[in-house]
Design a protein around this motif. Structure first.
Motif, PDB file in Angstrom:
ATOM      1  N   ASN A 229       5.610   3.073 -13.173  1.00 48.71           N
ATOM      2  CA  ASN A 229       5.931   4.149 -12.291  1.00 48.71           C
ATOM      3  C   ASN A 229       5.609   5.350 -12.894  1.00 48.71           C
ATOM      4  O   ASN A 229       6.033   5.853 -13.662  1.00 48.71           O
ATOM      5  CB  ASN A 229       7.424   4.016 -11.655  1.00 48.71           C
TER       6      ASN A 229
ATOM      7  N   ARG B 126      11.113   0.122  -4.030  1.00 55.11           N
ATOM      8  CA  ARG B 126      10.294   0.149  -2.921  1.00 55.11           C
ATOM      9  C   ARG B 126      10.437   1.270  -1.845  1.00 55.11           C
ATOM     10  O   ARG B 126       9.236   1.631  -1.322  1.00 55.11           O
ATOM     11  CB  ARG B 126      10.731  -1.224  -2.084  1.00 55.11           C
TER      12      ARG B 126
ATOM     13  N   SER C 134       4.386   6.331  -7.679  1.00 52.32           N
ATOM     14  CA  SER C 134       2.936   5.301  -7.390  1.00 52.32           C
ATOM     15  C   SER C 134       3.252   4.374  -8.461  1.00 52.32           C
ATOM     16  O   SER C 134       3.953   4.623  -9.707  1.00 52.32           O
ATOM     17  CB  SER C 134       1.812   6.081  -7.756  1.00 52.32           C
ATOM     18  N   THR C 135       3.174   3.018  -8.062  1.00 50.19           N
ATOM     19  CA  THR C 135       3.551   2.060  -9.102  1.00 50.19           C
ATOM     20  C   THR C 135       2.084   1.167  -9.339  1.00 50.19           C
ATOM     21  O   THR C 135       1.423   1.008  -8.485  1.00 50.19           O
ATOM     22  CB  THR C 135       4.418   1.145  -8.537  1.00 50.19           C
TER      23      THR C 135
ATOM     24  N   LYS D 174       0.845  -1.137  -0.032  1.00 47.06           N
ATOM     25  CA  LYS D 174       0.107   0.207   0.066  1.00 47.06           C
ATOM     26  C   LYS D 174       0.989   1.077  -0.038  1.00 47.06           C
ATOM     27  O   LYS D 174       1.872   1.348   0.827  1.00 47.06           O
ATOM     28  CB  LYS D 174      -0.939   0.066   1.270  1.00 47.06           C
ATOM     29  N   GLU D 175       0.404   2.252  -0.771  1.00 50.39           N
ATOM     30  CA  GLU D 175       1.283   3.541  -0.838  1.00 50.39           C
ATOM     31  C   GLU D 175       0.495   4.476   0.025  1.00 50.39           C
ATOM     32  O   GLU D 175      -0.750   4.325   0.269  1.00 50.39           O
ATOM     33  CB  GLU D 175       1.194   4.102  -2.196  1.00 50.39           C
TER      34      GLU D 175
ATOM     35  N   ARG E  52       8.326   4.060  -3.226  1.00 48.63           N
ATOM     36  CA  ARG E  52       7.026   3.739  -3.295  1.00 48.63           C
ATOM     37  C   ARG E  52       6.527   3.728  -1.732  1.00 48.63           C
ATOM     38  O   ARG E  52       5.623   4.668  -1.592  1.00 48.63           O
ATOM     39  CB  ARG E  52       6.643   2.272  -3.854  1.00 48.63           C
ATOM     40  N   GLU E  53       7.216   3.256  -1.042  1.00 52.61           N
ATOM     41  CA  GLU E  53       6.626   3.322   0.498  1.00 52.61           C
ATOM     42  C   GLU E  53       6.547   4.787   1.160  1.00 52.61           C
ATOM     43  O   GLU E  53       6.064   5.123   1.965  1.00 52.61           O
ATOM     44  CB  GLU E  53       7.547   2.469   1.346  1.00 52.61           C
ATOM     45  N   SER E  54       7.579   5.475   0.496  1.00 49.92           N
ATOM     46  CA  SER E  54       7.828   6.967   0.928  1.00 49.92           C
ATOM     47  C   SER E  54       6.677   7.675   0.582  1.00 49.92           C
ATOM     48  O   SER E  54       6.387   9.113   0.878  1.00 49.92           O
ATOM     49  CB  SER E  54       8.992   7.742   0.697  1.00 49.92           C
ATOM     50  N   GLY E  55       6.108   7.505  -0.680  1.00 49.60           N
ATOM     51  CA  GLY E  55       4.991   8.217  -1.387  1.00 49.60           C
ATOM     52  C   GLY E  55       5.764   9.099  -2.587  1.00 49.60           C
ATOM     53  O   GLY E  55       4.913   9.758  -2.953  1.00 49.60           O
TER      54      GLY E  55
ATOM     55  N   ARG F 153       4.497  11.137  -8.060  1.00 54.14           N
ATOM     56  CA  ARG F 153       3.370  11.541  -7.481  1.00 54.14           C
ATOM     57  C   ARG F 153       3.564  13.248  -7.252  1.00 54.14           C
ATOM     58  O   ARG F 153       3.539  13.845  -6.136  1.00 54.14           O
ATOM     59  CB  ARG F 153       3.326  10.798  -6.070  1.00 54.14           C
TER      60      ARG F 153
END
Length: 100
Positions: free
Chosen positions: A79, A60, A69-70, A7-8, A63-66, A82
């Motif tokens: 990708n 990763r 978006s993937t 989850k993003e 993506r996890e930091s925001g 954002r």
């Protein structure tokens, strides 16, 4: 084996510390600059001289930091920067980072 995308964070969940950490690495910063210039890109097209496992780690973190978006399109992971979410949460930040 199916590809699992974590989850993003939502726009309101974006943390400046996480974004700064993600962008503190030259490889990740280069990925972000390429996304800013070219728009949505598949993982395999980035000009990064690293093993696939290392590249997966960098995506990763982004993506996890925001920061990115993937989305999955068939077997391809696409990708996107954002930009709107980052601008809404931290006005002017991304523009300043991309300038440097």
């Amino acid at each position: 084996m199916p590809i699992f995308l974590p989850k993003e964070p939502s726009r309101k969940e974006l943390l400046l510390t996480a974004v700064l950490y993600a962008l503190s690495d030259e490889i990740r910063l280069g990925i972000v600059r390429q996304l800013a210039e070219r728009g949505e890109q598949a993982c395999g097209v980035f000009e990064v001289d690293r093993p696939k496992s290392s590249l997966s780690h960098h995506f990763r973190v982004l993506r996890e930091s925001g920061v990115v978006s993937t989305r999955k399109d068939g077997k391809t992971l696409l990708n996107t920067l954002r930009r709107e979410d980052l601008e809404a949460r931290f006005p002017g930040f991304l523009k300043a980072v991309l300038k440097g």
